[in-house]
Design a protein around this motif. Sequence first.
Motif, PDB file in Angstrom:
ATOM      1  N   PHE A  97       0.835  -1.199   0.032  1.00 38.26           N
ATOM      2  CA  PHE A  97       0.035  -0.214  -0.048  1.00 38.26           C
ATOM      3  C   PHE A  97       0.903   1.084   0.187  1.00 38.26           C
ATOM      4  CE2 PHE A  97      -3.372   2.743   0.844  1.00 38.26           C
ATOM      5  CZ  PHE A  97      -2.767   3.761   1.718  1.00 38.26           C
ATOM      6  N   VAL A  98       1.886   1.361   1.047  1.00 38.17           N
ATOM      7  CA  VAL A  98       2.741   2.523   1.074  1.00 38.17           C
ATOM      8  C   VAL A  98       3.344   3.025  -0.018  1.00 38.17           C
ATOM      9  CG1 VAL A  98       4.571   3.397   2.257  1.00 38.17           C
ATOM     10  CG2 VAL A  98       3.165   1.837   3.454  1.00 38.17           C
ATOM     11  N   PRO A  99       3.881   2.209  -0.837  1.00 39.27           N
ATOM     12  CA  PRO A  99       4.409   3.192  -2.269  1.00 39.27           C
ATOM     13  C   PRO A  99       3.302   3.557  -3.217  1.00 39.27           C
ATOM     14  CG  PRO A  99       5.026   0.770  -2.368  1.00 39.27           C
ATOM     15  CD  PRO A  99       4.515   1.170  -0.838  1.00 39.27           C
ATOM     16  N   THR A 100       2.185   2.595  -3.197  1.00 36.93           N
ATOM     17  CA  THR A 100       1.161   2.910  -4.160  1.00 36.93           C
ATOM     18  C   THR A 100       0.325   4.281  -3.474  1.00 36.93           C
ATOM     19  OG1 THR A 100       0.709   0.649  -4.218  1.00 36.93           O
ATOM     20  CG2 THR A 100      -1.068   1.926  -5.099  1.00 36.93           C
ATOM     21  N   TRP A 101       0.418   4.384  -2.173  1.00 32.93           N
ATOM     22  CA  TRP A 101      -0.248   5.515  -1.767  1.00 32.93           C
ATOM     23  C   TRP A 101       0.530   6.879  -2.237  1.00 32.93           C
ATOM     24  CZ3 TRP A 101      -4.222   8.459   0.162  1.00 32.93           C
ATOM     25  CH2 TRP A 101      -3.857   9.648   0.787  1.00 32.93           C
ATOM     26  N   VAL A 102       1.933   6.628  -1.851  1.00 30.65           N
ATOM     27  CA  VAL A 102       2.736   7.832  -2.126  1.00 30.65           C
ATOM     28  C   VAL A 102       2.448   8.418  -3.583  1.00 30.65           C
ATOM     29  CG1 VAL A 102       5.190   8.646  -2.259  1.00 30.65           C
ATOM     30  CG2 VAL A 102       4.293   7.314  -0.127  1.00 30.65           C
TER      31      VAL A 102
END
Lengths: 119, 228
Positions: A97-102
């Motif tokens: 999720f984290v890189p996608t969110w960023v």
Amino acid sequence: MCRMVPGHEHILSHLRRGALEYCVLALLVDHERYGLELARELTHQEVLMSSEGTLYPLLARLRRAGWVSTRWSESTEGPPRRYYAITTAGKDVLARFVPTWVGFRDAVDGVVRVGGGAA
Amino acid sequence: MNGESALRHPLVTRYLTELESLLGGLHPAERAEVLTGVGEHLEESLAGSGGSDVAVRSALDELGPATAVADAAYDGRGQVVRPAAPPAAPVTPRVRVVPATSRSWVPPLVVVFLTLSLFLSAGVLFSTLEGTGYVELLVTAVLPSFPFWVPALVLTLVSALWTGGEKVLLVALLPGFTVGVPFLVDLLPFGSDPVVGLTVFALAVVAAFAVLVVMTRRAAHRADVLVG
């Protein structure tokens, strides 16, 4: 004729739908927490969550997805309580999720700024 | 008023009943899980609050309207039919999938087995000769109660109804009693006086039963919360 313009809460609820589950997982990454603790943290600034109760359907979904597990434990501050912990699968999902969110957040920021809206 | 009895406050009951009704379109297991989480949240937030109306209203305000919780539960489910009317009478939540070792028969069974074990060991304690070593005493006193003690132990250790510390306490109960009573009697002055021995024994029995009762009530409450 009048046209419905979405209010702040309405927009916010749509945005939360995409990210809140992952916020809960992120809060569990370092250590397990009990329900009230999670609820207070998430409603702290009222942006992520406006009422504490909405945490519980979310936790039920996360548990059913296998991303969160629960157990009873003694507490130093009173009677034993149920603690929620992130599972390995949950950590995997959060890591994705984290890189996608960023990327998503940056893209939206970029567009909104270009459009001249308040950023 | 502790957290558990706070759940019986009329405002809380009304809130949970309304929430249960609003969640009627969900699978029963999921509905029960949400209700359990909210119930535990309220127990926690009202623990030590004195159960005043002010405290309860404040806790329910922070929880937010039952409709908001239900909305969150139905999110992303599309066409689920959601009930609108409030319920007639309070209905306790039911869960389809509760592990067998967390059911409501577990605490009473464990307490009966541990009680029988304590009785059998006590009997041996009474008839044991002076000068018996503690280890030998432990073995001869605990052995006859094995048929009850071992299943009680297994059930206690496997069940999710007790915390780790509580399980340690329950496991240590019988050996602690069996060795503790003679140990205390030996330690006390005038320990060889039968009256002193009997007093220690009686106090130990009372203490053991107090522990059993407290542990059983806690576990029974947790089982209740799971199955309603």
